[in-house]
Design an enzyme around this catalytic site. Structure first.
Site, PDB file in Angstrom:
ATOM      1  N   ASP A  70       0.950  -1.339   0.139  1.00 41.78           N
ATOM      2  CA  ASP A  70       0.202   0.030   0.009  1.00 41.78           C
ATOM      3  C   ASP A  70       1.044   1.083   0.033  1.00 41.78           C
ATOM      4  OD1 ASP A  70      -2.272   1.685   0.473  1.00 41.78           O
ATOM      5  OD2 ASP A  70      -3.374  -0.109   0.945  1.00 41.78           O
ATOM      6  N   HIS A  77      -2.871   3.483  -4.529  1.00 44.09           N
ATOM      7  CA  HIS A  77      -2.310   3.035  -3.491  1.00 44.09           C
ATOM      8  C   HIS A  77      -0.868   2.621  -3.546  1.00 44.09           C
ATOM      9  CE1 HIS A  77      -5.764   3.143  -0.513  1.00 44.09           C
ATOM     10  NE2 HIS A  77      -6.558   2.706  -1.545  1.00 44.09           N
ATOM     11  N   GLU A  80      -9.716   2.720  -5.143  1.00 38.01           N
ATOM     12  CA  GLU A  80      -9.497   4.088  -4.767  1.00 38.01           C
ATOM     13  C   GLU A  80      -8.308   4.800  -5.527  1.00 38.01           C
ATOM     14  OE1 GLU A  80     -11.039   4.323  -0.267  1.00 38.01           O
ATOM     15  OE2 GLU A  80      -9.062   3.581  -0.661  1.00 38.01           O
TER      16      GLU A  80
HETATM   17  C1  TNX Z   1     -10.639   1.801   2.254  1.00 34.77           C
HETATM   18  S1  TNX Z   1     -11.079  -1.221   1.496  1.00 34.77           S
HETATM   19  C2  TNX Z   1      -9.793   1.017   1.725  1.00 34.77           C
HETATM   20  C3  TNX Z   1      -8.537   0.776   2.367  1.00 34.77           C
HETATM   21  C4  TNX Z   1      -8.598   1.485   3.813  1.00 34.77           C
HETATM   22  C5  TNX Z   1      -9.928   1.471   4.444  1.00 34.77           C
HETATM   23  C6  TNX Z   1     -10.254   1.721   5.861  1.00 34.77           C
HETATM   24  C7  TNX Z   1     -10.460  -0.650   0.278  1.00 34.77           C
HETATM   25  C8  TNX Z   1     -10.451  -1.485  -0.986  1.00 34.77           C
HETATM   26  N1  TNX Z   1      -9.675   0.430   0.566  1.00 34.77           N
HETATM   27  O1  TNX Z   1      -7.301   1.283   1.792  1.00 34.77           O
HETATM   28  O2  TNX Z   1      -7.755   0.821   4.774  1.00 34.77           O
HETATM   29  O3  TNX Z   1     -10.864   1.886   3.758  1.00 34.77           O
HETATM   30  O4  TNX Z   1     -11.558   1.536   6.332  1.00 34.77           O
END
Ligand code: TNX
Length: 782
Positions: free
Chosen positions: A210, A280, A344
């Site tokens: 990440d 990420h 994301e």
């Molecule tokens: C969303 S779940 C994310 C993570 C974070 C999390 C915190 C996801 C696919 N992405 O990178 O750690 O929320 O709740």
């Protein structure tokens, strides 16, 4: 020790530890033999438990575990079972390959069942037999036996005659662990795998990379771990702009990874690695800046959230890099699936990047009504990586964002932003794993008493809510249902600096998910589950897993009675109809029952002491506004509505640590206007309330406050007005107290509060134009 840790290593855990020590000492000093019964009603609840007539089977240190000679799988299983018995009962029993008539635990794998993880466990006076439809099935039968043992370190266990037939409802029973936000040792990863096994989970989703750290050795790209595995500092809390200046990081060597994968395999757990791309990926860019759109400089993330810098989608070297990385990854993980993230990914850099623009031209990518050009580019990226992995003999899993711009042809979807993405994907013929954050994200609070809990990202996901989740959407046709492979609990570790934090957030909520993916939904019952959990929780203590006792503690529910202008507090406990509580720490114990509320009409602190579970304490502050009717002109934001307007006058002050758990009311994109009906003409001294400010998180102070009073709810007279200075730089998270000045002409029945807000984030803010929030709690009129 920091605060979070102090909360984790609580007084209770020391007590529990002491209790166990005493038990061990007592039982080793006395020669007396105690017998206590096995309890088959464990977690997950077996599909069928048929009690039989006859005498009990007695397990003691003369019992032996039998397996047929030269069966390596069964030999392994026998040694696990001997260990389990030793861990719980404190003595070892022998393993044998010699048949005898009596006093054996017989292991076998010829149970005929269409489910290849099924087992049958039969107990009669002479023997216990665990027969799996496969070595995995046998393994789950052994887990049931292990969980049925009493935890009180008695010498002898009586097993009532029974025939248990059991098999899981779903084939993907997953739990993830994010080792990127905080790094955890290989030893802890094994301990984590052990507790997954105890609860019949069969997939360990290892989130290895990440923004904040790259954790897997890749021989061809050594900088990934030399540079990408470490960050210089870590943000403290959330949106605080203050940092702990200490290097944090670490990674697993390929040897360690192989060892962990094998460790999991022996426990019938498949390890699915996640290499999260194209977003990420700050840790990759910090190591190899040429793979980003701007060329950097980049550094490994020191705070949480989402970053603009992502892998460049127009640069061929990025795909060469990924191909090389996956060449090594697929060698380490025999799993059928690789997880490639896809969540994301911000598109700003791509849209401004000449290479990405050339790629979009080459691929004839243009925005449509359904999707942005950036989403199509992401889809191109993911499809290419899927093809790469398919060519290496692997299937891919991605987060539900990979649906945007067109799903890769063979991908399995992990539906996290709700279940809708999963439903859509299943209808399109894709396999799906359900992991909706509102139910299965175990990084959220599990107790409503958030100020006594280790700090989290916010939101409240109590055990009961986790338990209520059903992975099978009712809207799916019979045919599409086969695509729902199962569900998964996710552990994101932004706020879990220590492994004890991880255990505490995982347990017991993982047990609720384990029952959801294993047991027939019609046999699920929350109260029954909590009773069974009570026994399992003692095993977690014994095996040294920190676990929350909230479910065994006093539960409350509050009714704001605006007719009678009192608060009604209902207390209940899972194993008792009556509860002894105190008022204001008075020594006198008062008695409450689940159906008769405590009536609150003045400020008071209600407390209940507990031996095993968390103590209960709740403070009520009563004033003229408390439990009076309140009407709002504009509705709160749907995410911050909870019980609605009554939150503002329920005698309960908003939590300090989080505004997301139901003690604050949030308004976005709108002003605030409320009228409180005091029911009678009252003298009004002043009006006060709190508002939560956290500008980085979008929470802003008011623009102005106006307070007026009326006797008829029609003609209001303003007695107070205040304008606030415009906020032009960030303010760290804090709770501000507002109080009006004293009113001159004070008697009135209706009080109106108008708060003007900024509605949307100002131009200087990183998220300018997004919704701005006003977060309010507890209006007081004195
Ligand atoms: C969303 S779940 C994310 C993570 C974070 C999390 C915190 C996801 C696919 N992405 O990178 O750690 O929320 O709740």
């Amino acid at each position: 020790m920091n605060l979070t840790l102090m909360k984790v290593f609580s007084r209770k855990s020391t007590l529990t530890l002491l209790t166990f020590l005493c038990f061990f000492l007592l039982s080793s000093c006395s020669s007396k033999q105690y017998t206590s019964p096995a309890d088959y009603e464990t977690i997950p609840l077996p599909q069928q438990i048929n009690k039989k007539e006859g005498k009990d089977f007695i397990l003691d240190n003369s019992t032996k575990i039998f397996y047929p000679e030269e069966n390596e799988d069964l030999k392994q299983a026998a040694s696990f079972l001997a260990d389990y018995i030793q861990q719980i009962l404190g003595y070892s029993i022998d393993i044998t390959t010699k048949q005898r008539d009596k006093n054996l635990i017989i292991l076998d794998v010829n149970f005929k069942n269409e489910n290849n993880e099924a087992y049958q466990l039969t107990v009669d006076e002479n023997n216990i037999k665990i027969n799996g439809s496969s070595p995995a099935g046998l393994f789950y039968g052994m887990q049931t036996l292990r969980k049925s043992l009493p935890t009180t370190n008695y010498n002898v266990v009586a097993f009532a005659p029974v025939e248990i037939t059991d098999y899981p409802a779903y084939k993907h029973r997953g739990v993830s662990l994010d080792v990127a936000r905080h790094f955890f040792s290989a030893d802890f990863v094994k301990k984590y795998i052990d507790v997954l096994a105890l609860c019949n989970m069969n997939v360990f989703h290892w989130h290895l990379t990440d923004d904040q750290g790259w954790r897997i050795e890749i021989k061809k790209y050594p900088k990934l771990t030399e540079i990408g595995a470490y960050r210089d500092s870590t943000i403290i809390g959330r949106h605080t702009n203050t940092y702990k200046h200490e290097r944090h990081g670490g990674f697993y060597t390929q040897e360690q990874i192989k060892e962990i994968v094998e460790y999991a395999r022996l426990r019938h757990i498949t390890v699915i690695p996640e290499i999260d791309i194209p977003g990420h990926t700050l840790s990759v860019l910090a190591s190899y800046p040429e793979l980003g759109c701007t060329g950097g400089p980049y550094h490994v993330g020191c705070e949480w959230g989402i970053f603009e810098d992502v892998l460049c989608a127009g640069n061929e070297d990025v795909f060469t890099f990924l191909n090389d990385v996956f060449d090594e990854v697929v060698q380490l993980f025999p799993a059928e699936y690789m997880h490639i993230g896809g969540d994301e990914c911000l598109k700003n850099r791509w849209m401004a990047c000449p290479k990405c623009n050339a790629r979009m031209k080459e691929q004839n990518i243009k925005a449509t009504k359904e999707h942005t050009a950036g989403e199509y580019l992401q889809s191109y990226f993911i499809k290419r990586v899927e093809k790469m992995l398919n060519d290496k003999g692997k299937r891919v899993i991605g987060w539900d964002e990979i649906l945007e711009g067109g799903i890769a042809p063979n991908a399995t979807i992990m539906s996290w932003r709700g279940t809708e993405g999963g439903i859509y994907a299943a209808q399109k013929g894709h396999d799906v794993i359900m992991t909706p954050e509102a139910y299965l994200y175990l990084d959220y609070y599990q107790s409503p008493h958030v100020d006594n809990e280790p700090y989290t990202f916010g939101w409240l996901t109590e055990l009961k809510k986790v338990y209520s989740f059903n992975p099978m959407p009712t809207s799916l046709s019979n045919d599409d249902r086969k695509h729902i492979l199962g569900a998964q609990a996710n552990i994101w570790t932004e706020y879990m600096p220590e492994y004890k934090n991880v255990e505490y957030m995982l347990l017991p909520r993982m047990c609720a998910i384990s029952e959801t993916v294993w047991t027939n939904p019609k046999d699920k019952n929350y109260n029954d589950f909590v009773n069974r959990l009570y026994h399992l929780s003692q095993k977690f203590d014994l095996l040294d897993y920190k676990n929350s006792k909230q479910a065994f503690s006093t539960q409350d529910s509050l009714v704001v009675d605006t007719e009678n202008n009192v608060l009604k507090l209902y207390l209940s406990k899972f194993n008792s109809d009556t509860i002894l509580y105190t008022k204001n720490n008075n020594l006198d114990k008062l008695q409450a029952t689940a159906s008769e509320p405590i009536i609150i009409d003045q400020s008071v602190t209600i407390a209940v002491d507990d031996d095993y579970a968390d103590d209960y304490e709740r403070k009520f502050i009563f004033n003229k506004a408390t439990a009076k009717p309140i009407t709002l002109k504009y509705q709160p934001d749907s995410r911050y509505t909870f019980r609605g307007a009554e939150i503002l006058t329920d005698g309960t002050e908003g939590a300090v640590e989080s505004y997301r758990t139901g003690t604050w009311l949030g308004f976005s994109n709108t002003d605030f206007e409320a009228v409180i009906d005091l029911k009678n003409e009252e003298y009004i001294g002043w009006v006060s309330f709190n508002y939560y400010v956290n500008t980085r998180g979008g929470l802003f102070p008011p623009k102005s406050i106006t307070i007026s009073t009326s006797s008829d709810n029609k003609n209001f007279k303003t007695f107070y007005q205040k304008k606030f200075d415009t906020v032009s730089t960030h303010i760290s998270p804090r709770i501000n107290f507002f109080s009006s000045s004293t009113i001159k002409n004070p008697k009135a029945r209706y009080v109106k509060i108008i708060i003007e807000t900024i509605h949307s984030l100002p131009d200087w803010h990183e998220k300018k134009g997004d919704k701005a929030y006003l977060m309010l709690d507890e209006i007081s009129i004195k």
